[in-house]
Scaffold this active site. Structure first.
Site, PDB file in Angstrom:
ATOM      1  N   HIS A  72      -1.324  68.071   1.545  1.00  0.00           N
ATOM      2  CA  HIS A  72      -1.372  66.877   0.761  1.00  0.00           C
ATOM      3  C   HIS A  72      -1.913  65.769   1.401  1.00  0.00           C
ATOM      4  CE1 HIS A  72       0.785  67.671  -3.050  1.00  0.00           C
ATOM      5  NE2 HIS A  72       1.269  68.826  -2.458  1.00  0.00           N
ATOM      6  N   TYR A 202       6.373  58.611  -5.718  1.00  0.00           N
ATOM      7  CA  TYR A 202       7.627  57.796  -5.539  1.00  0.00           C
ATOM      8  C   TYR A 202       7.471  56.429  -6.510  1.00  0.00           C
ATOM      9  CZ  TYR A 202       8.067  60.495  -1.042  1.00  0.00           C
ATOM     10  OH  TYR A 202       8.485  61.297  -0.220  1.00  0.00           O
ATOM     11  N   PRO A 293      16.809  60.771   2.203  1.00  0.00           N
ATOM     12  CA  PRO A 293      15.598  61.722   2.174  1.00  0.00           C
ATOM     13  C   PRO A 293      14.395  61.169   1.683  1.00  0.00           C
ATOM     14  CG  PRO A 293      17.207  62.090   0.486  1.00  0.00           C
ATOM     15  CD  PRO A 293      17.894  61.192   1.281  1.00  0.00           C
ATOM     16  N   LYS A 297      12.233  63.061   6.337  1.00  0.00           N
ATOM     17  CA  LYS A 297      12.080  62.976   7.510  1.00  0.00           C
ATOM     18  C   LYS A 297      13.159  63.966   8.346  1.00  0.00           C
ATOM     19  CE  LYS A 297       8.649  60.310   8.660  1.00  0.00           C
ATOM     20  NZ  LYS A 297       7.446  61.152   8.360  1.00  0.00           N
ATOM     21  N   TYR A 384       4.671  58.388   7.839  1.00  0.00           N
ATOM     22  CA  TYR A 384       4.955  59.435   6.830  1.00  0.00           C
ATOM     23  C   TYR A 384       4.442  60.881   7.498  1.00  0.00           C
ATOM     24  CZ  TYR A 384       5.877  61.594   2.196  1.00  0.00           C
ATOM     25  OH  TYR A 384       6.484  62.533   1.220  1.00  0.00           O
TER      26      TYR A 384
HETATM   27  P1  RFL Z   1      21.416  72.210   8.777  1.00  0.00           P
HETATM   28  O1  RFL Z   1      20.467  72.678   7.827  1.00  0.00           O
HETATM   29  O2  RFL Z   1      22.681  71.542   7.976  1.00  0.00           O
HETATM   30  O3  RFL Z   1      21.753  73.507   9.443  1.00  0.00           O
HETATM   31  C1  RFL Z   1      23.375  73.463  10.312  1.00  0.00           C
HETATM   32  C2  RFL Z   1      23.615  75.007  10.206  1.00  0.00           C
HETATM   33  O4  RFL Z   1      24.850  74.977  10.855  1.00  0.00           O
HETATM   34  C3  RFL Z   1      26.028  75.806  10.049  1.00  0.00           C
HETATM   35  N1  RFL Z   1      27.251  75.533  10.526  1.00  0.00           N
HETATM   36  C4  RFL Z   1      27.972  76.221  11.195  1.00  0.00           C
HETATM   37  N2  RFL Z   1      27.700  77.404  12.040  1.00  0.00           N
HETATM   38  C5  RFL Z   1      28.730  77.982  12.795  1.00  0.00           C
HETATM   39  N3  RFL Z   1      29.835  77.285  13.155  1.00  0.00           N
HETATM   40  C6  RFL Z   1      30.285  76.141  12.463  1.00  0.00           C
HETATM   41  N4  RFL Z   1      31.278  75.494  12.664  1.00  0.00           N
HETATM   42  C7  RFL Z   1      29.083  75.374  11.673  1.00  0.00           C
HETATM   43  N5  RFL Z   1      29.077  74.389  10.900  1.00  0.00           N
HETATM   44  C8  RFL Z   1      27.830  74.110  10.577  1.00  0.00           C
HETATM   45  C9  RFL Z   1      25.622  75.427   8.602  1.00  0.00           C
HETATM   46  O5  RFL Z   1      26.276  76.368   7.720  1.00  0.00           O
HETATM   47  C10 RFL Z   1      24.196  75.183   8.834  1.00  0.00           C
HETATM   48  O6  RFL Z   1      23.561  76.542   8.520  1.00  0.00           O
HETATM   49  O7  RFL Z   1      20.875  71.328   9.993  1.00  0.00           O
HETATM   50  P2  RFL Z   1      19.730  71.136  10.818  1.00  0.00           P
HETATM   51  O8  RFL Z   1      19.037  72.643  11.286  1.00  0.00           O
HETATM   52  O9  RFL Z   1      19.663  70.210  11.708  1.00  0.00           O
HETATM   53  O10 RFL Z   1      18.440  71.029   9.791  1.00  0.00           O
HETATM   54  C11 RFL Z   1      18.511  69.777   9.242  1.00  0.00           C
HETATM   55  C12 RFL Z   1      17.765  69.822   7.807  1.00  0.00           C
HETATM   56  O11 RFL Z   1      18.376  70.675   7.085  1.00  0.00           O
HETATM   57  C13 RFL Z   1      17.820  68.577   6.952  1.00  0.00           C
HETATM   58  O12 RFL Z   1      17.355  67.421   7.844  1.00  0.00           O
HETATM   59  C14 RFL Z   1      16.747  68.365   5.972  1.00  0.00           C
HETATM   60  O13 RFL Z   1      16.956  69.090   4.705  1.00  0.00           O
HETATM   61  C15 RFL Z   1      16.794  66.759   5.235  1.00  0.00           C
HETATM   62  N6  RFL Z   1      15.954  66.625   4.096  1.00  0.00           N
HETATM   63  C16 RFL Z   1      14.499  66.680   4.114  1.00  0.00           C
HETATM   64  N7  RFL Z   1      14.171  66.679   5.192  1.00  0.00           N
HETATM   65  C17 RFL Z   1      12.694  66.596   5.558  1.00  0.00           C
HETATM   66  O14 RFL Z   1      12.242  66.658   6.684  1.00  0.00           O
HETATM   67  N8  RFL Z   1      11.932  66.573   4.452  1.00  0.00           N
HETATM   68  C18 RFL Z   1      12.181  66.516   3.157  1.00  0.00           C
HETATM   69  O15 RFL Z   1      11.553  66.484   2.324  1.00  0.00           O
HETATM   70  C19 RFL Z   1      13.695  66.285   3.012  1.00  0.00           C
HETATM   71  N9  RFL Z   1      14.250  66.544   1.711  1.00  0.00           N
HETATM   72  C20 RFL Z   1      16.523  66.978   2.669  1.00  0.00           C
HETATM   73  C21 RFL Z   1      15.439  66.564   1.462  1.00  0.00           C
HETATM   74  C22 RFL Z   1      17.934  66.853   2.383  1.00  0.00           C
HETATM   75  C23 RFL Z   1      18.354  67.012   1.308  1.00  0.00           C
HETATM   76  N10 RFL Z   1      19.879  67.275   1.198  1.00  0.00           N
HETATM   77  C24 RFL Z   1      20.192  68.276   0.531  1.00  0.00           C
HETATM   78  C25 RFL Z   1      20.514  66.741   2.166  1.00  0.00           C
HETATM   79  C26 RFL Z   1      16.264  66.460   0.471  1.00  0.00           C
HETATM   80  C27 RFL Z   1      17.584  66.674   0.106  1.00  0.00           C
HETATM   81  C28 RFL Z   1      18.068  66.529  -1.195  1.00  0.00           C
HETATM   82  C1  PHB Z   2      10.932  67.593  -1.448  1.00  0.00           C
HETATM   83  O1  PHB Z   2      10.361  68.087  -2.179  1.00  0.00           O
HETATM   84  O2  PHB Z   2      12.487  68.055  -1.654  1.00  0.00           O
HETATM   85  C2  PHB Z   2      11.253  66.035  -1.239  1.00  0.00           C
HETATM   86  C3  PHB Z   2       9.979  65.434  -0.969  1.00  0.00           C
HETATM   87  C4  PHB Z   2       9.905  64.214  -0.411  1.00  0.00           C
HETATM   88  C5  PHB Z   2      10.995  63.570  -0.145  1.00  0.00           C
HETATM   89  C6  PHB Z   2      12.115  64.180  -0.264  1.00  0.00           C
HETATM   90  C7  PHB Z   2      12.258  65.466  -0.780  1.00  0.00           C
HETATM   91  O3  PHB Z   2      10.831  62.273   0.462  1.00  0.00           O
END
Ligand code: RFL
Ligand code: PHB
Length: 410
Positions: A72, A202, A293, A297, A384
């Site tokens: 994109h 957005y 989110p 990031k 971004y």
């Molecule tokens: P994770 O993915 O939470 O992984 C941590 C892992 O550790 C495990 N764990 C354990 N394992 C063993 N023993 C224990 N005691 C443990 N406790 C926990 C967990 O089960 C898990 O598998 O962390 P990590 O690797 O730091 O990754 C971070 C990302 O997952 C997170 O920052 C992103 O998903 C955030 N996020 C977004 N980030 C972006 O860069 N771009 C996006 O578009 C974006 N959109 C989002 C998002 C997060 C969202 N939610 C649901 C919070 C959109 C949403 C809705």
């Molecule tokens: C997503 O596709 O899940 C998404 C995209 C942009 C954001 C957050 C989540 O800022």
């Protein structure tokens, strides 16, 4: 048992770290308290920065991303009944982002680690990290068959997300937590319908924020601002689609609807725990920091941390403690830049419950400034697409021989 680096958590941070270490000839074990299927299906992020894509390519992990990811060149900002395109390519000298779901990133990482003979233990319980202030920290866990394991390591990486145990293993008196909760949450749906837009939208709206994202040519991902305590039962599919249609409404444009495959509510917070290192324990990703989110990031920050951590551990294990000593400060610079950007996007676009008329007027003025001033739009585009540039450089290390399956040292 003995390994060089014990990694807690098989999310993006832990899995990518184990791969980057393997490219440097360093052994690790990843322990994860969920199942492989759960880790691969957890719906989360969708947007990869320019530098994250480059890092995955350089690490030999981008075959499917390059085939199926959707590049994109900008986003739309919608407000006051107008939709404005922010053209990242033009504003940043060609930089873009790529829509590629975290589920796919995690699937590819797990498959590659297992193919290369990497150790990942799923479904563990009672994870412990001990002796962190010595040079032989110990990772303990009980495997799915009930056997207790103690792994002696050179270093431990706490990649266990916001609810993990590693951050808490740093004595509270040594930790500074800076935190803010927002008075709203996101209700997200995954829908079996062709996206109604070519770029993410957005949308600022008097009824609350909405975001139109996507997962592929026939799958859409959409979000609505809701109250943090909102019961999901109050949001049947028809109500979600009605509300989305209102918040994206624009003459001549129509929101396509389809079957909802998944629905969930996510609270929003900014959280930074510093330092990110204690003795031989190094925190990475959501274990150390959370951003709302809106700036897309979180996943990118997790990648950026481990891009710094892998060479720092390589140096530490070969007798040079310098980069490991700088790890926390190096990462926190980027963390705070992303924390600010995510807060800025969030507060510019969401409606605060009970806010006065001043808030909306200030938001609209800021949005119009971004939409009309090249300087303001460039600042959004630069952040971004990823600022600062990821340090990851493909470089050969004289110390180790090329790892199987790749010629590069990251
Ligand atoms: P994770 O993915 O939470 O992984 C941590 C892992 O550790 C495990 N764990 C354990 N394992 C063993 N023993 C224990 N005691 C443990 N406790 C926990 C967990 O089960 C898990 O598998 O962390 P990590 O690797 O730091 O990754 C971070 C990302 O997952 C997170 O920052 C992103 O998903 C955030 N996020 C977004 N980030 C972006 O860069 N771009 C996006 O578009 C974006 N959109 C989002 C998002 C997060 C969202 N939610 C649901 C919070 C959109 C949403 C809705
Ligand atoms: C997503 O596709 O899940 C998404 C995209 C942009 C954001 C957050 C989540 O800022």
């Amino acid at each position: 048992m003995r390994t060089q680096v014990g990694i807690v958590g098989a999310g993006p941070a832990g899995l990518l770290l184990s791969h980057l270490l393997a490219l440097r000839g360093i052994d690790s074990i990843v322990v994860e308290d969920r199942s492989r299927a759960y880790c691969e299906a957890r719906q989360r992020a969708g947007v990869l920065e320019h530098g994250s894509v480059r890092l995955l390519r350089e690490a030999g992990l981008a075959a499917r991303l390059d085939q199926e990811g959707i590049e994109h060149g900008g986003i739309y900002l919608q407000f006051a009944g107008e939709r404005h395109h922010i053209d990242f390519r033009d504003l940043t000298g060609g930089r873009t982002v790529t829509v590629w779901a975290q589920t796919e990133v995690v699937k590819d990482l797990i498959a590659e680690r297992l193919r290369a003979g990497g150790a990942i233990e799923f479904d563990v319980t009672d994870t412990t990290v001990e002796h962190l202030e010595t040079d032989r920290p110990v990772l303990g866990y009980t495997s799915a068959d009930g056997t207790r394991h103690e792994v002696i390591c050179d270093a431990i990486a706490g990649c266990d997300g916001f609810h993990g145990i590693c951050r808490e293993a740093i004595p509270a008196r040594l930790r500074t937590v800076t935190e803010r909760e927002y008075p709203y949450a996101w209700l997200g749906i995954l829908a079996d319908v062709r996206p109604s837009t070519d770029e993410l939208i957005y949308s600022h709206h008097e009824r609350g924020f909405a975001l139109h994202s996507l997962r592929g040519p026939t799958v859409s991902r959409l979000y609505l601002q809701v109250r943090p305590d909102e019961p999901i039962g109050e949001w049947p599919d028809e109500r979600v689609w009605d509300e989305l249609a209102r918040r994206f409404e624009l003459p001549g444009w129509e929101l396509k609807t389809g079957p909802v495959l998944e629905k969930g509510i996510t609270p929003m917070r900014s959280f930074v725990s510093a330092p990110m290192r204690h003795g031989r324990l190094f925190l990475a990703g959501d274990a150390a920091h959370i951003v709302p989110p809106t700036g897309a990031k979180g996943l990118n920050l997790a990648f950026a941390d481990v891009a710094v951590l892998a060479p720092a551990l390589d140096a530490l294990l070969h007798g040079d403690p310098g980069p490991a000593g700088a790890y926390s400060a190096t990462c926190l610079d980027r963390v705070w830049r992303c924390t600010h950007f995510s807060w800025w996007m969030t507060t510019m676009l969401h409606r605060t419950p009970g806010a006065d008329a001043m808030e909306a007027r200030l938001q609209l003025s800021q949005l119009r400034y971004v939409a009309t001033s090249r300087a303001a739009a460039t600042s959004l585009a630069e952040n971004y697409t990823g600022y600062p540039e990821l340090p990851a450089k493909v470089s050969r290390s004289a110390r180790t021989s090329p790892a199987p399956g790749g010629n590069f040292k990251i």
